[in-house]
Write an enzyme that holds these catalytic residues in place. Structure first.
Site, PDB file in Angstrom:
ATOM      1  N   GLY A   1       0.807  -1.228   0.000  1.00 23.78           N
ATOM      2  CA  GLY A   1       0.000   0.000   0.000  1.00 23.78           C
ATOM      3  C   GLY A   1       0.829   1.261   0.000  1.00 23.78           C
ATOM      4  O   GLY A   1       0.440   2.287   0.566  1.00 23.78           O
TER       5      GLY A   1
ATOM      6  N   SER B   1       1.590   3.463  -2.253  1.00 23.58           N
ATOM      7  CA  SER B   1       1.174   4.649  -3.000  1.00 23.58           C
ATOM      8  C   SER B   1       0.093   5.427  -2.261  1.00 23.58           C
ATOM      9  O   SER B   1      -0.270   6.535  -2.661  1.00 23.58           O
ATOM     10  CB  SER B   1       0.668   4.259  -4.389  1.00 23.58           C
ATOM     11  OG  SER B   1      -0.441   3.384  -4.294  1.00 23.58           O
ATOM     12  N   GLY B   2      -0.443   4.858  -1.180  1.00 23.49           N
ATOM     13  CA  GLY B   2      -1.482   5.527  -0.406  1.00 23.49           C
ATOM     14  C   GLY B   2      -0.917   6.557   0.544  1.00 23.49           C
ATOM     15  O   GLY B   2       0.297   6.770   0.635  1.00 23.49           O
TER      16      GLY B   2
ATOM     17  N   TYR C   1     -16.205  -3.838   5.034  1.00 19.94           N
ATOM     18  CA  TYR C   1     -14.838  -3.413   5.346  1.00 19.94           C
ATOM     19  C   TYR C   1     -14.465  -3.804   6.770  1.00 19.94           C
ATOM     20  O   TYR C   1     -13.380  -4.339   7.029  1.00 19.94           O
ATOM     21  CB  TYR C   1     -14.713  -1.899   5.155  1.00 19.94           C
ATOM     22  CG  TYR C   1     -13.348  -1.358   5.475  1.00 19.94           C
ATOM     23  CD1 TYR C   1     -12.307  -1.485   4.556  1.00 19.94           C
ATOM     24  CD2 TYR C   1     -13.079  -0.714   6.683  1.00 19.94           C
ATOM     25  CE1 TYR C   1     -11.035  -0.993   4.841  1.00 19.94           C
ATOM     26  CE2 TYR C   1     -11.830  -0.223   6.971  1.00 19.94           C
ATOM     27  CZ  TYR C   1     -10.806  -0.358   6.048  1.00 19.94           C
ATOM     28  OH  TYR C   1      -9.560   0.119   6.336  1.00 19.94           O
TER      29      TYR C   1
ATOM     30  N   ASN D   1      -9.480   8.119  12.647  1.00 20.49           N
ATOM     31  CA  ASN D   1      -9.637   8.716  11.315  1.00 20.49           C
ATOM     32  C   ASN D   1      -8.357   9.395  10.841  1.00 20.49           C
ATOM     33  O   ASN D   1      -7.931  10.402  11.422  1.00 20.49           O
ATOM     34  CB  ASN D   1     -10.774   9.745  11.340  1.00 20.49           C
ATOM     35  CG  ASN D   1     -12.119   9.098  11.530  1.00 20.49           C
ATOM     36  OD1 ASN D   1     -12.818   8.789  10.583  1.00 20.49           O
ATOM     37  ND2 ASN D   1     -12.489   8.873  12.791  1.00 20.49           N
TER      38      ASN D   1
ATOM     39  N   HIS E   1     -12.620   9.936   2.231  1.00 22.00           N
ATOM     40  CA  HIS E   1     -13.017   9.940   3.631  1.00 22.00           C
ATOM     41  C   HIS E   1     -13.420  11.356   4.053  1.00 22.00           C
ATOM     42  O   HIS E   1     -13.413  12.288   3.247  1.00 22.00           O
ATOM     43  CB  HIS E   1     -11.872   9.418   4.500  1.00 22.00           C
ATOM     44  CG  HIS E   1     -11.715   7.935   4.452  1.00 22.00           C
ATOM     45  ND1 HIS E   1     -10.687   7.312   3.774  1.00 22.00           N
ATOM     46  CD2 HIS E   1     -12.473   6.940   4.982  1.00 22.00           C
ATOM     47  CE1 HIS E   1     -10.806   5.993   3.892  1.00 22.00           C
ATOM     48  NE2 HIS E   1     -11.884   5.744   4.619  1.00 22.00           N
TER      49      HIS E   1
END
Length: 333
Positions: free
Chosen positions: A10, A12-13, A146, A175, A189
């Site tokens: 992950g 590139s996130g 999820y 968050n 989000h």
């Protein structure tokens, strides 16, 4: 002696990019130990589709992986989760099973696996929620797909630890927000979605040529927030902290502060110089969970002196990054 090899999925996130920056800065501060520092391999979806176990196995074999930081996931905001529960569950289950099975196959004894505070019960026995509350009752129905995929990742790590003596550590952040976030209008989000829509409303672009900025929901829901660079720093420290092992395999990552959605909207409006009197709340839309407060007592046991970046500072950095990068293709949606 050969160097250790760390695989980060992950990459590139938002968290993956932040982790790359943090490690680069860490290596600059520790130049004298450069020869003994591990090799970090940042894997993106362009390098490998993690649902393809055959290709992922080739990468594990080629890199001779010793440690894993698993950040990759199919993610989306509240309304995307509500619409695509099947896809969110199935794809994340395939990804997580492939990663953890290959960790075991290639004798990767230690790893950090990213969960989410959204997987906790919506009506716990008490607040703030401790780590052991995670499976007390079903998650909120708005993101069941999820949430259950992440709960299953926790269960997988737990039983590999118990049955095979692994040290697979799960971190559950609140968050997240920051530079490199997904600012897509439809699938983002909370914070990136507010920033992008308010920016468009301020400059009267496209369908957002309106006199008011509309917030979906009442604005009364409460949330904790975590700046991505804070999380990257913590992940790095947990990976190399030998005091954190299978006995403390699930750790909530958060500060003590909590904000209503209305407070967050107003902070963003202040930063964007948008008139708060033009903000309206549409209570026909769901707020999701009204409260999701989690405890950081266990985190503070290991990191008593960690100073979290305040939301005001984090928003300032995030909005500045957004505005500098706005004309790039990823934002023109």
């Amino acid at each position: 002696m050969s160097k250790l090899n760390v695989l980060i999925t992950g990459s590139s996130g938002m968290v993956g990019q932040s982790l790359q920056q943090y490690i680069a800065q860490y290596n600059l501060r520790h130049k004298n130990t450069k020869n003994s520092s591990p090799n970090y391999y940042f894997l993106t979806r362009e390098d490998c589709d993690l649902t393809d176990k055959v290709k992922l196995r080739e990468i594990f074999k080629k890199l001779k992986v010793n440690f894993v930081i698993h950040l990759a996931a199919k993610v989306g905001g509240l309304y995307m989760n509500m619409k695509y529960n099947v896809e969110m569950f199935m794809e994340n289950m395939k990804i997580n099973m492939n990663v953890i099975e290959l960790c075991h196959e290639f004798n990767v004894n230690r790893g950090v696996f990213c969960l989410s505070s959204c997987i906790f019960p919506p009506e716990p026995k008490s607040f703030p929620m401790k780590e052991e509350y995670i499976c007390d009752s079903p998650p909120h129905p708005s993101n069941e797909g999820y949430a259950y995929s992440k709960r299953m990742l926790y269960i997988m790590c737990k039983h590999y630890n118990q049955q095979y003596g692994r040290d697979y550590i799960c971190v559950s952040p609140v968050n997240l927000y920051g530079a490199y976030d997904n600012f897509d209008i439809n699938n983002s989000h909370l914070i990136p979605g507010i920033i992008h829509k308010m920016y468009l409303t301020k400059y009267q672009e496209g369908e957002y040529k309106k006199d008011t900025y509309e917030v979906l929901g009442t604005g009364k829901a409460q949330r904790q927030f975590l700046f991505a660079m804070d999380f990257a720093c913590i992940i790095f420290k947990i990976l190399w902290n030998k005091d954190i092992d299978k006995k403390n395999m699930l750790i909530n990552i958060c500060s003590d502060k909590e904000y209503t959605i209305k407070q967050v909207v107003q902070l963003i409006a202040f930063n964007l110089d948008y008139d708060i009197h033009n903000i309206v709340y549409n209570n026909k839309y769901s707020d999701g969970c009204i409260k999701k407060t989690v405890s950081n007592k266990l985190f503070r046991k290991f990191f008593p002196d960690h100073k979290f970046i305040p939301l005001e500072n984090g928003l300032d950095a995030t909005i500045s990054w957004f505005e500098k990068n706005y004309n790039k293709p990823r934002f023109r949606k």
